[in-house]
Design an enzyme around this catalytic site. Structure first.
Site, short mmCIF file in Angstrom:
data_model
loop_
_atom_site.label_atom_id
_atom_site.label_comp_id
_atom_site.label_asym_id
_atom_site.label_seq_id
_atom_site.Cartn_x
_atom_site.Cartn_y
_atom_site.Cartn_z
N ASP A 93 51.38 35.37 81.24
CA ASP A 93 50.71 36.26 82.19
C ASP A 93 49.21 35.91 82.17
O ASP A 93 48.55 36.04 81.14
CB ASP A 93 50.94 37.72 81.75
CG ASP A 93 50.61 38.72 82.85
OD1 ASP A 93 49.94 38.35 83.83
OD2 ASP A 93 51.02 39.89 82.71
N ASP A 104 45.99 38.12 89.19
CA ASP A 104 46.92 38.46 88.12
C ASP A 104 48.26 37.81 88.47
O ASP A 104 48.84 38.11 89.51
CB ASP A 104 47.02 39.99 88.09
CG ASP A 104 47.91 40.53 86.99
OD1 ASP A 104 48.52 39.74 86.26
OD2 ASP A 104 47.99 41.77 86.88
N HIS A 173 50.85 46.94 90.51
CA HIS A 173 49.69 47.84 90.56
C HIS A 173 48.62 47.33 91.51
O HIS A 173 48.54 46.13 91.77
CB HIS A 173 49.10 47.97 89.15
CG HIS A 173 48.88 46.63 88.48
ND1 HIS A 173 47.71 45.94 88.58
CD2 HIS A 173 49.71 45.84 87.75
CE1 HIS A 173 47.81 44.80 87.91
NE2 HIS A 173 49.03 44.71 87.41
N HIS A 181 43.87 47.67 86.73
CA HIS A 181 44.89 48.60 87.22
C HIS A 181 44.34 49.52 88.31
O HIS A 181 44.76 50.68 88.45
CB HIS A 181 45.53 49.37 86.06
CG HIS A 181 46.39 48.48 85.22
ND1 HIS A 181 46.40 48.51 83.86
CD2 HIS A 181 47.25 47.48 85.55
CE1 HIS A 181 47.25 47.57 83.39
NE2 HIS A 181 47.76 46.94 84.41
N GLU A 209 54.56 42.63 90.46
CA GLU A 209 55.19 42.05 89.28
C GLU A 209 56.47 42.80 88.99
O GLU A 209 56.52 44.02 89.11
CB GLU A 209 54.26 42.05 88.08
CG GLU A 209 53.79 43.40 87.61
CD GLU A 209 52.74 43.27 86.49
OE1 GLU A 209 53.05 42.62 85.49
OE2 GLU A 209 51.65 43.83 86.65
CO LIG Z 1 49.72 42.71 86.40
#
Ligand SMILES: [Co+2]
Length: 323
Positions: A93, A104, A173, A181, A209
């Protein structure tokens, strides 16, 4: 931050040099390799690709290297001797940020063909989430579509057929400026159908995700913490511990509200900081993010992309030709 993650990712996966741990691992040569080495390779690659410059550009959050039943928020602390094994399922990640715009993105690696269907299920579920996402789409409906795709797969492991379950307490998110976030008005894209009528809106950034598991489909906190971030709503309390005061200055200067891990404190020359760090956590100034794991013996997988909902186009900024 459109475009930025592409060169970064190819450094990791397409590096032709025979000396990189990834190549060695993928080619089944000279295993096991220390997981710590892989992590520094990725992060050094990110720092080079975006020309790391303080809070202006660099690593967006610690590289997640969660193994097997652990789904998220694991990265080695100093002295971690864990090594990659043939049967491991590794979630990678990666976060990159330029001027606080965070990209992300995550993928899963497995060297054991028995887990191919698990990886396929989760990749398909993430692609479903990306396909269903859009301006004015309700978050609960996207979750339902993700669940349906994920649950249409099963894996056969040593003669036993197991369902692939979406992990019900992990989610995609919104992403805000320097806020992974989504800050105070963060929205979540769950992986199981629900009644959330909240809509996606123009201009929003989402990390789509999904996580699939052969276990319970639910994670709990387990093991030593590596990930931390200063809280956006940190109280302004006077700190009595001088070491905590000084550590907070280091955090403010180097990370702001971006997530970081203990190794990043090590590389900044901080030593014996655990007491001060725990003090900042206790005071509610720093949030700790322990590893999140399903039941032992289960396997979990993750795929993730960052999307930008522009007025006329849904841009998948982390898409490459590998995943
Ligand atoms: Co993420």
């Amino acid at each position: 931050m459109p475009g930025a993650p592409h060169p970064k990712r190819s450094v990791i996966l397409n590096e032709k040099s025979s000396t990189t741990p990834w190549k060695l691992t993928l080619a089944s040569v000279e295993r096991p390799k220390s997981i710590d080495k892989s992590d520094n390779l990725i992060e050094d690659g990110v720092r080079a690709c975006v020309e790391e410059n303080g809070l202006e550009s660099g690593v967006g959050f610690p590289t997640g290297l969660s193994l097997n039943h652990c789904a998220a928020h694991y990265t080695p602390n100093a002295g971690d001797t864990k090594v990659l094994q043939d049967g491991d399922v590794l979630k990678v990640d990666i976060g990159v940020q330029v001027k606080g715009r965070i990209c992300d993105s995550a993928f899963t690696l497995s060297f054991d063909h028995r887990y191919e269907k698990l990886l396929e299920a989760v990749k398909a579920a993430t692609n479903t989430g990306i396909r269903e996402a859009g301006i004015d789409v309700r978050l609960g409906e996207i979750a339902g579509a993700i669940q349906e795709t994920m649950e249409s797969y099963e894996v056969e492991i040593d003669g036993k057929v197991l369902p692939v379950k979406p992990i019900e307490n992990l989610s995609g998110h919104t992403i805000g400026l320097y806020s992974i976030h989504g800050g105070k008005v963060g929205k979540s894209v769950m992986l199981v159908k629900n009644e959330d009528q909240t809509k996606m809106e123009e201009g929003e950034y989402f990390a789509i995700e999904t996580f699939g598991s052969t276990g319970r489909g639910r994670v709990v906190e387990e093991g030593e913490v590596s990930h931390y971030a200063k809280r956006g709503d940190a109280p302004k309390v006077p700190l009595r511990l001088t070491t905590a005061k000084s550590l907070l200055r280091t955090i403010d200067k180097n990370f702001g509200t971006l997530p970081w891990c203990r190794r990043y404190l090590d590389r900044l020359g901080e030593t014996r900081y655990l007491l001060a760090l725990n003090n900042l956590v206790q005071q509610g100034i720093v949030q700790d993010y322990p590893p999140l794991c399903d039941v032992r013996g289960s396997m979990t997988a993750q795929f993730e992309h960052t999307i930008l909902l522009r007025p006329t186009v849904k841009e998948v900024v982390s898409r490459g030709d590998d995943y």
